[in-house]
Design a protein around this motif. Structure first.
Motif, short mmCIF file in Angstrom:
data_model
loop_
_atom_site.label_atom_id
_atom_site.label_comp_id
_atom_site.label_asym_id
_atom_site.label_seq_id
_atom_site.Cartn_x
_atom_site.Cartn_y
_atom_site.Cartn_z
N THR A 5 -6.28 39.73 3.22
CA THR A 5 -7.66 39.26 3.34
C THR A 5 -8.30 39.81 4.60
OG1 THR A 5 -7.03 37.22 2.22
CG2 THR A 5 -9.11 37.20 3.42
N THR A 28 -0.65 32.60 -6.97
CA THR A 28 -0.89 33.15 -5.63
C THR A 28 -2.36 33.51 -5.47
OG1 THR A 28 1.36 34.00 -5.56
CG2 THR A 28 -0.21 34.96 -4.01
N ARG A 30 -4.90 32.17 -7.09
CA ARG A 30 -5.64 30.90 -7.01
C ARG A 30 -5.54 30.29 -5.61
NH1 ARG A 30 -3.55 30.08 -12.43
NH2 ARG A 30 -5.28 29.85 -13.88
N ARG A 31 -4.33 30.24 -5.08
CA ARG A 31 -4.13 29.65 -3.75
C ARG A 31 -4.87 30.41 -2.66
NH1 ARG A 31 1.19 28.95 -5.62
NH2 ARG A 31 1.82 30.88 -4.60
N GLU A 32 -4.83 31.74 -2.74
CA GLU A 32 -5.48 32.54 -1.71
C GLU A 32 -7.00 32.39 -1.76
OE1 GLU A 32 -5.50 35.05 1.64
OE2 GLU A 32 -3.96 33.79 0.72
N GLN A 34 -8.59 29.75 -2.86
CA GLN A 34 -8.86 28.40 -2.37
C GLN A 34 -8.74 28.34 -0.84
OE1 GLN A 34 -9.76 25.55 -4.42
NE2 GLN A 34 -10.46 25.07 -2.35
N ARG A 35 -7.73 29.00 -0.29
CA ARG A 35 -7.54 29.02 1.17
C ARG A 35 -8.74 29.63 1.87
NH1 ARG A 35 -6.50 32.33 5.09
NH2 ARG A 35 -6.22 34.15 3.76
N VAL A 36 -9.22 30.77 1.37
CA VAL A 36 -10.35 31.46 1.99
C VAL A 36 -11.62 30.61 1.88
CG1 VAL A 36 -11.80 33.52 1.85
CG2 VAL A 36 -9.32 33.74 1.70
N ASP A 38 -11.70 27.34 1.61
CA ASP A 38 -11.50 26.20 2.52
C ASP A 38 -11.79 26.57 3.97
OD1 ASP A 38 -10.82 24.59 0.39
OD2 ASP A 38 -8.64 24.66 0.79
N GLU A 39 -11.61 27.85 4.31
CA GLU A 39 -11.90 28.32 5.66
C GLU A 39 -13.38 28.63 5.87
OE1 GLU A 39 -9.30 31.63 6.40
OE2 GLU A 39 -7.53 30.35 6.58
N THR A 68 -14.18 28.18 -8.23
CA THR A 68 -13.95 27.69 -6.87
C THR A 68 -15.04 28.18 -5.92
OG1 THR A 68 -11.56 27.59 -7.20
CG2 THR A 68 -12.33 27.72 -4.92
#
Length: 110
Positions: A5, A28, A30-32, A34-36, A38-39, A68
């Motif tokens: 990223t 993976t 989906r999680r990435e 969501q993480r970005v 969330d940041e 998302t």
């Protein structure tokens, strides 16, 4: 599959994936995403230039990522899809929802 990223100066997050996006690796993605988000980065470009294969699970991850980002007030755009990925998107008509741009720099020119 790995995802790297990079946050551009304009705030767009560019996620570069490689390998295969399938049943095993779709979580993976989906999680990435969501993480970005969330940041605080809801405008994402997914660079698919190094993705050699995508299946229905991978397509589900892309649609999930779109939902998302849009829920957070942003968007998910695809860039530099390989011929296999572009073909699957066309065959499933997802290219109408998930537009593919020639390069990551083109995705947010508008």
């Amino acid at each position: 599959m790995n995802i790297t990223t990079t946050i551009r100066e304009d705030g767009v997050a560019v996620l570069a994936a490689n390998g295969r996006i399938n049943l095993v690796t779709a979580p993976t993605v989906r999680r990435e995403v969501q993480r970005v988000v969330d940041e605080g980065h809801a405008r994402l470009t997914l660079d698919l230039s190094e993705v050699e294969f995508i299946d229905s699970s991978g397509l589900g991850a892309l649609v999930s990522g779109l939902k998302t980002t849009r829920t957070a007030g942003g968007d998910l755009r695809l860039a530099a899809a390989s011929e296999q990925v572009a073909s699957v998107l066309r065959l499933t008509n997802l290219d109408r929802i998930l537009r593919v741009y020639p390069a990551t720099d083109d995705a947010y020119r508008d």
